[in-house]
Design an enzyme around this catalytic site. Sequence first.
Site: not given
Ligand SMILES: *Cc1c(COP(=O)(O)O)cnc(C)c1O
Ligand code: SF4
Length: 354
Positions: A90-91, A94, A103, A107, A110, A112, A271, A308, A315
């Site tokens: 996305r960025y 990175r 995991c 959680c 979570c 995801r 989220d 986010d 973010k």
């Molecule tokens: C959160 C996230 C990151 C990391 O973001 P930082 O602000 O650098 O910690 C990178 N890529 C994606 C897709 C993310 O959701």
């Molecule tokens: S937040 Fe989601 S991805 Fe992270 S440790 Fe918990 S269950 Fe796993």
Amino acid sequence: MNRIKSAINGIEGLIASGLAEGADRDALDAVAARYATLIPPAFRALIGRPDDAIGRQVIPHPDELSVAAHEVADPIGDDAFSPVPGIVHRYADRALLKPLLVCPLYCRFCFRREHVGPGGGVLDEAALQRALDWLAGRDTISEVILTGGDPLMLSPRRLARIVQALDAMPHITTIRIHSRVPVAAPERLTEALADAMQAEGALWLVLHANHASEFTPEAAVAIRRVQARAIPVLGQSVLLRGVNDDEATLEALLRAMVRLRIKPYYLHQLDAAPGTSRFHVPIEEGRRLLAGLRGRVTGLAWPTYVLDIPDGHGKVPIGPEYVDAAAGTVRDPAGRLHRLAPGGARLAGAHARG
Ligand SMILES: *Cc1c(COP(=O)(O)O)cnc(C)c1O
Ligand code: SF4
């Protein structure tokens, strides 16, 4: 069988150990059919009551079946940013690499939760190679963030294979690992696993923990083992109703991190994943909580409060804010209003924080 030493991964076990009500069995079976459930021994030992700060994070709840109107399966819009399986980009500088979706615990909040779980979700060798090849061909990317799932659930051999492959790419200068293993399954963090994290380039660990009590003596040993390899450890937490949503609890969490040489990095706004609304804390309340710590708690403990943005817009920091540039004013840590330009008298005005 020693219950404290064993993981709980089924509704029957939850009810038998007094962590859930027999009357909720049908609802909880429906929750468990939809979302992975696992309470590792390290967390089991910390639960006093099912609705305490540790219990709430990991014990399934009938409310998870109620999906609020704004909650969605992919709350931060990752799917649209996945060029090949296992990568989210996305960025510009990175990208995320998700080698597995397993995991050490699951959680209940979570983001995801529709994807993570013990069944599969591990990139096979061919898919992993495709993801690595994609990264090798993107020289604008300087940082790879290993996430999932939890990358420290990989075997030392497989983790080392991934770290070495990334480390060998000239444009990758930083590898970041996001994990809950040091607190949720500290026994996994062996010397061999810590060795697997070593890279020529910079490798950082970002540890997800939400309550001070997660930092047990065993967790401290695991964290030290990582730090002993010159790997900086940062903390990230989610602001959660009933877990860390008051000043004293948040302060204890952040101070516990600083004591263990962990720099609090992000405090995440929750989220909107399905069935998580019982954890929601409004942003205004989150800002007030942080503002209450400002000036009273060391700056080393201060995290950036981030959101986010839904649907994949990225973010952003969300406060608290101190400067009103248009009005030329700024609030001090105690909430008093001042002029931005030096020499001005203190302004009359509200003492409200936020
Ligand atoms: C959160 C996230 C990151 C990391 O973001 P930082 O602000 O650098 O910690 C990178 N890529 C994606 C897709 C993310 O959701
Ligand atoms: S937040 Fe989601 S991805 Fe992270 S440790 Fe918990 S269950 Fe796993």
